[in-house]
Structures are given as C-alpha cells and as structure tokens.
Design an enzyme around this catalytic site. Sequence first.
Site, mmCIF file in Angstrom:
data_model
loop_
_atom_site.group_PDB
_atom_site.id
_atom_site.type_symbol
_atom_site.label_atom_id
_atom_site.label_comp_id
_atom_site.label_asym_id
_atom_site.label_seq_id
_atom_site.Cartn_x
_atom_site.Cartn_y
_atom_site.Cartn_z
ATOM 1 N N ARG A 284 64.292 32.657 41.106
ATOM 2 C CA ARG A 284 63.110 32.430 40.282
ATOM 3 C C ARG A 284 63.026 33.493 39.303
ATOM 4 O O ARG A 284 63.498 34.340 39.127
ATOM 5 C CB ARG A 284 61.907 33.029 41.518
ATOM 6 C CG ARG A 284 61.290 32.159 42.570
ATOM 7 C CD ARG A 284 60.843 30.772 42.166
ATOM 8 N NE ARG A 284 60.394 29.965 43.105
ATOM 9 C CZ ARG A 284 61.325 29.084 43.545
ATOM 10 N NH1 ARG A 284 62.419 28.801 42.738
ATOM 11 N NH2 ARG A 284 60.760 28.208 44.415
ATOM 12 N N GLU A 313 56.512 28.446 33.978
ATOM 13 C CA GLU A 313 57.339 27.145 33.836
ATOM 14 C C GLU A 313 56.209 25.834 33.552
ATOM 15 O O GLU A 313 55.326 26.029 34.283
ATOM 16 C CB GLU A 313 57.783 26.675 35.482
ATOM 17 C CG GLU A 313 59.068 27.739 35.483
ATOM 18 C CD GLU A 313 59.855 27.369 36.602
ATOM 19 O OE1 GLU A 313 59.534 26.543 37.585
ATOM 20 O OE2 GLU A 313 60.970 28.087 37.013
ATOM 21 N N HIS A 332 64.394 23.807 35.879
ATOM 22 C CA HIS A 332 64.363 24.055 37.304
ATOM 23 C C HIS A 332 64.799 22.737 38.070
ATOM 24 O O HIS A 332 64.263 21.979 38.638
ATOM 25 C CB HIS A 332 62.834 24.326 37.617
ATOM 26 C CG HIS A 332 62.569 24.817 38.895
ATOM 27 N ND1 HIS A 332 61.593 25.882 39.284
ATOM 28 C CD2 HIS A 332 63.486 24.818 40.245
ATOM 29 C CE1 HIS A 332 61.589 26.071 40.494
ATOM 30 N NE2 HIS A 332 62.600 25.590 40.939
HETATM 31 N N1 NAD Z 1 66.359 26.486 41.333
HETATM 32 C C1 NAD Z 1 66.193 26.082 42.296
HETATM 33 O O1 NAD Z 1 65.475 24.620 42.214
HETATM 34 C C2 NAD Z 1 66.207 26.442 43.948
HETATM 35 C C3 NAD Z 1 66.664 25.776 44.755
HETATM 36 C C4 NAD Z 1 66.477 26.284 46.106
HETATM 37 C C5 NAD Z 1 66.311 27.529 46.304
HETATM 38 N N2 NAD Z 1 65.979 28.406 44.967
HETATM 39 C C6 NAD Z 1 65.298 29.698 45.372
HETATM 40 O O2 NAD Z 1 66.560 30.474 45.774
HETATM 41 C C7 NAD Z 1 66.269 31.613 46.392
HETATM 42 C C8 NAD Z 1 67.086 31.764 47.597
HETATM 43 O O3 NAD Z 1 67.118 30.401 48.741
HETATM 44 P P1 NAD Z 1 67.512 30.512 50.010
HETATM 45 O O4 NAD Z 1 67.355 29.204 50.376
HETATM 46 O O5 NAD Z 1 69.098 30.889 49.883
HETATM 47 O O6 NAD Z 1 66.796 31.285 50.707
HETATM 48 P P2 NAD Z 1 67.064 32.434 51.975
HETATM 49 O O7 NAD Z 1 65.735 33.006 52.391
HETATM 50 O O8 NAD Z 1 68.079 31.732 52.737
HETATM 51 O O9 NAD Z 1 67.969 33.560 51.164
HETATM 52 C C9 NAD Z 1 67.448 34.688 50.509
HETATM 53 C C10 NAD Z 1 68.142 35.881 50.682
HETATM 54 O O10 NAD Z 1 67.549 37.065 49.872
HETATM 55 C C11 NAD Z 1 67.594 38.110 50.543
HETATM 56 N N3 NAD Z 1 66.897 39.037 49.931
HETATM 57 C C12 NAD Z 1 65.453 39.543 50.123
HETATM 58 N N4 NAD Z 1 65.181 40.619 49.449
HETATM 59 C C13 NAD Z 1 66.477 40.794 48.709
HETATM 60 C C14 NAD Z 1 66.464 41.869 47.790
HETATM 61 N N5 NAD Z 1 65.516 42.989 47.510
HETATM 62 N N6 NAD Z 1 67.963 42.082 47.284
HETATM 63 C C15 NAD Z 1 68.796 41.247 47.528
HETATM 64 N N7 NAD Z 1 68.476 40.277 48.567
HETATM 65 C C16 NAD Z 1 67.367 39.931 48.936
HETATM 66 C C17 NAD Z 1 67.242 37.755 51.965
HETATM 67 O O11 NAD Z 1 67.552 38.896 52.786
HETATM 68 C C18 NAD Z 1 67.922 36.510 52.089
HETATM 69 O O12 NAD Z 1 69.244 36.638 52.569
HETATM 70 C C19 NAD Z 1 64.482 31.307 46.843
HETATM 71 O O13 NAD Z 1 63.990 32.142 45.659
HETATM 72 C C20 NAD Z 1 64.555 29.990 46.496
HETATM 73 O O14 NAD Z 1 63.154 29.583 46.177
HETATM 74 C C21 NAD Z 1 66.018 27.855 43.935
HETATM 75 O O1 3PG Z 2 62.491 26.576 45.928
HETATM 76 C C1 3PG Z 2 63.023 25.628 46.076
HETATM 77 O O2 3PG Z 2 63.242 25.036 46.710
HETATM 78 C C2 3PG Z 2 63.494 25.186 44.442
HETATM 79 O O3 3PG Z 2 63.006 26.176 43.644
HETATM 80 C C3 3PG Z 2 63.010 23.708 44.296
HETATM 81 O O4 3PG Z 2 61.914 23.685 43.508
HETATM 82 P P1 3PG Z 2 61.324 22.231 43.422
HETATM 83 O O5 3PG Z 2 61.125 21.521 44.834
HETATM 84 O O6 3PG Z 2 60.104 22.333 42.403
HETATM 85 O O7 3PG Z 2 62.447 21.520 42.769
#
Ligand code: NAD
Ligand code: 3PG
Length: 596
Positions: A284, A313, A332
Amino acid sequence: MATSSSFSTLRHPSLKLPLSSKQSVFPVFSVNLSGRKRNLPRFLIVASGGLSSKPTVLVAEKLGAAGLDLLKDFANVDCSYNLTPEELCTKISLCDALIVRSGTKVSREVFESSGGRLKVVGRAGVGIDNVDLAAATEFGCLVVNAPTANTVAAAEHGIALLAAMARNVAQADASVKAGKWQRNKYVGVSLVGKTLAVMGFGKVGSEVARRAKGLGMNVIAHDPYAPADRARAIGVELVSFDEAIGTADFVSLHMPLTPATSKMLNDETFAKMKKGVRIVNVARGGVIDEEALVRALDAGTVAQAALDVFTVEPPPTDSKLIQHERVTVTPHLGASTMEAQEGVAIEIAEAVVGALKGELAATAVNAPMVPAEVLTELKPFVELAEKLGRLAVQLVTGGSGVKTVKVTYASARAPDDLDTRLLRAMIIKGLIEPISSVFVNLVNADYTAKQRGLRIAEERILLDGSPENPLEYIQVQIANVESKFASAMSDSGEIRVEGRVKDGIPHLTRVGTFEVDVSLEGNIILCRQVDQPGMIGTVGSILGEENVNVSFMSVGRIAPRKHAVMAIGVDDQPSKEVLKKIGEVPAIEEFVFLKL
Ligand SMILES: NC(=O)c1ccc[n+]([C@@H]2O[C@H](COP(=O)([O-])OP(=O)(O)OC[C@H]3O[C@@H](n4cnc5c(N)ncnc54)[C@H](O)[C@@H]3O)[C@@H](O)[C@H]2O)c1
Ligand SMILES: O=C(O)[C@H](O)COP(=O)(O)O
C-alpha cells in the site's frame, strides 16, 4: 448438580406432538430465493429486500464474469462503476450488499446512508483499508474479503517490478520508443547474490521470498507476527526491522496498511538503509512517506524504487515521485491478471452470497470466524442462547435496567474446546432485540452491548462425564433487577433461566429455583400456583376455549401440595381476555406470557 425442586413433564391429551428431531430445528428465517424456500440460520444477516424478493447487490468496480454469474443466480445485480461518493450514498439505501475493489472508499457515510439495509460489504481483494471497519461493525454490516485468489499475481508483480527496476526496463523502453539507443545509460544491477528484505512475511511476502530464492537472492524477512518455522521452511531468516532494512540491497514491502505500518519507511528509516538500496512496493502506498522517498532518491540513499501503489490513487500527474527518473511505476496492477481476477470474483461472490444467506463467512473481517463443523454442532445451542436471552429480559419488570448478565456454560468439554463468541452474541441479541428497535447480529453484538452499558460476564463449569455434546446447559442470570414473575428469582436474588438441548431442540429447564421442561418453540406462559390437582386441566381448558394450541406443559414444584411453577408452551399469542381468565384462577398466584 443440586436441585431445589422436583419436576415432571406432562403432555396434555389434546396437545400437539413436539417436533421430532428429524424436523428442522433452526427455522429462524425463511426467504424465497430463486423460487426456492430455504430455512436460514440468522447468525448474521438476512437480505431485507422483502421475504419474497431477491436481495440486491451493488457491484461498484469491475468484477470477473464468473463471480457476476454466481451473484446473478441469487440476487439482483447492479453493476455501476465510477460512482461519486454522493452517488454511492444515494444508491446504497436500495442495496443489501456492496462489492468493491481498492478504488472505492466505503466510508461511515455509506453505512449511515444505507438506513440499515446494507448487510455485507465484499472487498474483491485483500486490503480492506478502503473500508471503514469500525463503522461497518457499529452498523452490524459484515465485511468479507477475498484473501487468497490474488496472492500469486501480487507476488509475480513484485518480482516483475524487482527485475524491471534492476534492469531499467521501463526507462529503456521509453527511451527506445523516443528514438534513442542508450546502452551505456541503462546498465543495470544483478539480482543474484544480493540480499532481499521481505517486509511482511504473509501470503504475498512468502511467495515473493520463494521466487527470489529461485533467482539466487539471499532472502531475509521481517514480520513481528510470522512464525519462524514457516520462514525456515522456505529457507528465510526472520530478523528485526533494523537488521532487515540495514542489511538489504533490495527491500520489498508486503505488510497491510494499518496505523502501525503507516509511513513505516520515512526519513529516519531511509537513513538506516544501505546507501543505494532499491525499494519495491506492491503493498500500500501509505506505508511509505512519499515525500521522504523523493528526498532519499535525490540524496542517493535510495538508488531506485518500483511502485505499484500510492498514498492517493491515482496519484497527481505532476507528482515528483511519479516523474522521478529512477522510479518505475504501475497503476495498482498487482492483482490484475486474468486468472487472479476470475479467482477473486468467485471468492468474493461466494462469500457475499453465503453471508446474505445468513451463513458465517470464512473470510469475515469484522466477525469471529467459526469453522463449519463447529457451527453445525453449535446450531441448536445458538438458538437456545438467543431464546434464553429473550426469556430472561422479558422477565425483568419494565424490561429495562439490565446492566449485568451472567452467563454460565456447563460442559464436560475442556474450556478451550468451546468457542462461546457466537453463543454470547446470540444471548445479547435475545436480551436487546425484544426491548429495542436495534438489529443485533454476530457482527455488532459486543459493540451494541457495550454501547448500552450491558456487561456480559461469562463462566464455564466443567462437568464430569462424556464430552460428546458441546454443552450440557446454558444459564442466564440478570442481576440487580426486579422480576415481573417473582418465581424467576434465584436464591441469590437474580432472574435465572436455564436451558438444554434435547434431541436437537432447545428446552427451558429451569426458571428461578424451579425445574421445568418445555421446548422453546412458539411462546411460553409461566404460572406459579398452589400445587393441587386439576391445574393443568383448568388452564388447558381456558386456552382450548380460545383455540390456543398448547404444545407442551411442564410442572416444577418445591414439594407436593406446596408451590409449583407451570410452564406452558403455546403456538399462538393468547388474547388479553384469556390471559386475564388465567390470572383469575384462584390457585394461580402469578403468571407471565413470554414471546420467543
Ligand atoms: N498491489 C496489489 O495489487 C496487491 C495485491 C495483493 C495484496 N496487496 C497488498 O499486499 C499486502 C499483503 O497482502 P497479503 O495477502 O500477503 O496479506 P497477509 O495478511 O497474508 O500478510 C501480511 C503480513 O504482514 C505482516 N505484518 C503486519 N504488520 C507488520 C509490520 N508492522 N511489519 C511487518 N510485517 C507486518 C502480517 O503479520 C502478515 O504476515 C496487503 O496490504 C495487501 O493489500 C496488494
Ligand atoms: O489488496 C488487494 O487485494 C490489492 O491491492 C488488489 O486491489 P484491487 O482489487 O483494487 O486490484
């Protein structure tokens, strides 16, 4: 358990037979969906489009076709994209569910504008930082997400950005398209042998780590909550925050945006990094102080950054960060693969449909998750819990002033084997709904109790015997109140009701100090009388004259020919006249009619 009264259960000759255990024991709410009648548990929701109409789901951002098809089988689906906040607030009052991705802010105003109709928000993705969870909980709205279907897509995008950044792919591409051939300018750095710090070792972080190891990188990770054995299993060492950022050549961010992670990378933390570090962010935008990143890039502390996510965004087009020559950006796109979008759409559609049916969602974000097998076992106890709450509060004089409720769960199972959150929520529902207009469900039960100054003290009693049943009995006691039915008071001065599940059906088994046994269906009349022959017949005939069907009668007495409490189960609500006639029977000292 010691008893202070004896009891007997009698069935009136003309009484309707009790439900058999094969009949539905959970007929709490039934709604006509796609032409089919279903009995629904009302743990959470029920679509409120009316008993005969389909619920309405507003899909506010593009969702994969397979998910839309699933939704359309069950609900009216309104796909309206690019709504302004005002348009969303206007539409929402006509919707039972809302599905969004990361581009829609589901603010407090959205819940306020829904007028209580919105029951589920489905986030088609992982991050729920665009949903006001506190407001959702207050309004009893369940929030579900789709936590697994885009993991690999996000990890692959992280790796794509890592490699593209290291080899200046985006910059070189733009340069060639501009007619240039700058081979010396775009000499990159190698990944093999470099140290990658994965910050946030969850689903995406661990997949990134696995892939980076395949590229020959030395991977370390920081995550205060991740189990060390999971990291070890893929050959990654978990280290402190300072060690991770202090030793890494590349830092890849994978934690959620929370108050604790907001601007985690800032002037101070950039200063602790190796000079020339490279940053990837597919988590994020808000976890980086973007102005500090520009300063770090200009100072050379950070050599390059590759960013998929931004604080705002879309980001302003004149943003210094976006325009920075050593920054690679994507809009994104982490979750944007064909496969991930179809997966996410199915995952969220299933969760939303399940929630609208009243089932507990496995991906609930603001409600306790109860595994399906536990739920099946607890079902009749859930119904018992709500009904005991309803009975207890109706026994309070004036129905109000309830501040302290003690709930006792007696079971032969070890305390760790019994998750009482669902039962507690249903007791709260039973206690609050008969005396207010508030809709209580698993999502908002604790919040609603707190708001009303209602304290629920829970106690477990460990019984000897077979742990086959999750519970032997549940007892609900209300302290510091008077009862409109004095016999409901325990020796220690609380209103007390107790119930058990028999053959899958909840029964009331104790009122005050009297043991009774009446199945908790329909409504109940409690009478206290002088124990003498003919009482059952007398009251039964008064009810029979008015065609009020009696389903059960049970008499609990202190001792023969002394006082007795008679519990009568009736299908219908008797008229005032009938209740008056019962009150006029000379041997009846007090009575109360209770709606279940
Ligand atoms: N760019 C995209 O399109 C996209 C896609 C999927 C996920 N994401 C983002 O990626 C992130 C992770 O997703 P995920 O599915 O792996 O989630 P997840 O919950 O499986 O993993 C997140 C991890 O972060 C850890 N965490 C929490 N606080 C922390 C801290 N202070 N320092 C270090 N680690 C910490 C948690 O313990 C957990 O293991 C989320 O923010 C999600 O929204 C973005
Ligand atoms: O948190 C997520 O799952 C990702 O950031 C994906 O976001 P989106 O659904 O807007 O692509």
